[in-house]
Motif scaffolding. Structure first.
Motif, short mmCIF file in Angstrom:
data_model
loop_
_atom_site.label_atom_id
_atom_site.label_comp_id
_atom_site.label_asym_id
_atom_site.label_seq_id
_atom_site.Cartn_x
_atom_site.Cartn_y
_atom_site.Cartn_z
N SER A 77 44.07 19.05 -20.39
CA SER A 77 45.02 19.35 -19.32
C SER A 77 44.71 18.51 -18.09
O SER A 77 43.54 18.18 -17.83
CB SER A 77 44.97 20.83 -18.96
N ARG A 79 46.72 15.71 -14.88
CA ARG A 79 47.87 14.93 -14.42
C ARG A 79 47.89 13.60 -15.16
O ARG A 79 46.88 12.92 -15.27
CB ARG A 79 47.77 14.70 -12.91
N GLN A 205 57.10 11.44 -21.33
CA GLN A 205 56.70 12.04 -20.05
C GLN A 205 56.56 10.94 -19.00
O GLN A 205 56.21 9.80 -19.33
CB GLN A 205 55.36 12.80 -20.19
N ASP A 206 56.82 11.28 -17.77
CA ASP A 206 56.66 10.34 -16.67
C ASP A 206 55.25 10.42 -16.10
O ASP A 206 54.61 11.48 -16.11
CB ASP A 206 57.66 10.63 -15.56
N GLY A 208 52.44 10.97 -13.61
CA GLY A 208 52.32 11.86 -12.47
C GLY A 208 52.59 13.32 -12.80
O GLY A 208 52.23 14.20 -11.99
N VAL A 209 53.20 13.61 -13.94
CA VAL A 209 53.47 15.00 -14.28
C VAL A 209 52.19 15.67 -14.77
O VAL A 209 51.26 15.01 -15.24
CB VAL A 209 54.58 15.11 -15.35
N VAL A 210 52.15 16.98 -14.68
CA VAL A 210 51.02 17.76 -15.18
C VAL A 210 51.26 18.06 -16.65
O VAL A 210 52.32 18.56 -17.03
CB VAL A 210 50.85 19.05 -14.38
N VAL A 211 50.28 17.74 -17.48
CA VAL A 211 50.39 17.96 -18.91
C VAL A 211 49.33 18.97 -19.35
O VAL A 211 48.28 19.12 -18.71
CB VAL A 211 50.24 16.64 -19.70
N ASN A 212 49.63 19.63 -20.45
CA ASN A 212 48.72 20.61 -21.03
C ASN A 212 48.30 20.16 -22.42
O ASN A 212 48.80 19.16 -22.95
CB ASN A 212 49.37 21.99 -21.09
N THR A 215 50.86 18.61 -25.20
CA THR A 215 52.06 18.00 -24.64
C THR A 215 52.27 16.61 -25.24
O THR A 215 51.35 15.78 -25.22
CB THR A 215 51.95 17.89 -23.11
N LEU A 217 53.36 12.91 -25.23
CA LEU A 217 53.46 11.93 -24.15
C LEU A 217 54.36 10.75 -24.50
O LEU A 217 55.15 10.31 -23.67
CB LEU A 217 52.06 11.41 -23.80
#
Length: 371
Positions: A77, A79, A205-206, A208-212, A215, A217
């Motif tokens: 998890s 950014r 995904q862009d 800068g987003v927060v991923v877990n 997720t 990508l």
């Protein structure tokens, strides 16, 4: 009365004499000779039957696919950040390059804190190790001095006895060490490295987003190795083996690459009665995932056959040979069919085989060979 009879007799005599003379003249006339009809000559292309060993070449077409297509997911998890290359569709990268980062400043600090605690615990047991296990003390002292909290942990010294192992376990040295190794392995997952040379196919995904954990990508494809799947009918697939050479080209023949059969399917397509053959191609300029290509598959050597045009065969497996300037119909054994030609057996060597289609074969002409 007598005079009339005399005149009539003279007239009949003259007619009889004239008829006799006419018959004599007719008998003297020569009968005209009949001119014989000219014999028709037909020139045909023919080849002398001679058998030799020929290589089986099979033609088929299919679509090119990247050998690997992978969905990249996050295992930790944080950014999302860019790696060594821009995180964009179509961007190429090399094997081993960092293609993305998951930024979480807290975890590296937590790992360093764990290493510091481990060093503290290890320092507390060194005096006891020196007293109780003097033969192992130098190894543990060297291990203690080689630990750097900014670098991966060195290998743990191997306990020399069960008593030493029990001592280390009672002080939580072993559990702390392997727990740190697990955190150290987890730290590597914050850097996502390319498993092969390829390109981004789809960015999900862009930056800068927060991923877990879990997720998705991006989707990446391999560009240094491709695979072409082509169908081959059951009758011909037996002529192929993994490792056979293949030449692949596009419709314009501007692209021509050499590949190799990597594997052959074990299932027949019920609709086409064909088996899938997979051809491996090295990545090269001009090759793209999804291209439609034609393959020339070079199989095993077929012994003692002759090649001839397919259009010279009629009634499935009948051909003409020329014998004494006449056509003779014969049956052949077809060993393999190609697009324009076929391989045959069943004729005697030395026979003259007609290699062009003959239409309206009738009469009794003389056939001459046109080489």
């Amino acid at each position: 009365m007598k005079r009339r009879l005399l005149i009539l007799g003279i007239a009949l005599g003259i007619v009889a004499v004239g008829f006799i003379i006419m018959m004599i003249l007719f008998s003297l006339k020569k009968q005209p000779q009949k001119t014989p009809r000219p014999q028709v000559e037909v020139f045909v292309k023919a080849e002398t039957v001679k058998y030799r060993d020929l290589q089986a070449v099979i033609y088929s077409s299919g679509r090119l696919h990247a050998y690997n297509k992978v969905v990249v997911s996050s295992e930790v998890s944080g950014r999302l950040g860019e790696g060594d290359v821009p995180f964009r569709n179509g961007q190429k990268f090399q094997k081993g390059q960092v293609i993305a980062k998951v930024i979480n400043p807290e975890f590296p600090l937590s790992l360093k804190a764990g290493k510091s605690t481990f060093l503290q615990n290890l320092a507390l047991i060194l005096p006891d190790l020196k007293l109780d296990f003097p033969e192992s003390y130098p190894a543990w002292q060297s291990f203690f001095e080689s630990i750097d909290i900014d670098k991966p942990l060195p290998d743990l010294p191997e306990p020399r006895s069960s008593q030493e192992r029990t001592f280390l376990a009672s002080r939580n040295i072993l559990s702390s060490y392997y727990s740190l190794l697990a955190d150290q392995a987890r730290l590597d997952k914050y850097l996502i490295r390319a498993p092969f040379s390829g390109a981004f196919n789809e960015i999900l995904q862009d930056v800068g987003v927060v991923v877990n954990v879990g997720t998705q990508l991006a989707t990446i494809v391999r560009t240094d190795l491709y695979e072409l799947e082509v169908p081959v009918i059951v009758e011909e697939v037996k002529l192929l083996s993994p490792g056979d050479s293949v030449w692949v080209s596009d419709e314009t023949a501007k692209i021509r690459r050499k590949g190799v059969i990597r594997r052959i399917g074990a299932v027949v397509n019920p609709s086409s009665q064909a088996v899938s053959v997979f051809v491996s191609l090295p990545g090269d300029a001009g090759l793209y995932d999804g291209m439609y290509l034609t393959a020339e598959l070079y199989g095993r050597i077929i012994p003692d056959v002759m090649e001839m045009p397919r259009n010279a065969v009629f009634n499935t497996n009948h051909v003409y040979v020329i014998k004494d300037m006449r056509l003779v119909e014969k049956t052949i054994e077809i060993v393999k069919r190609n697009d324009q030609t076929l391989y045959l057996r069943g004729l005697d060597e030395g026979e003259e085989l007609v290699v062009e289609p003959l239409l309206n074969v009738s009469g009794n002409p003389i056939y001459k060979i046109l080489r």
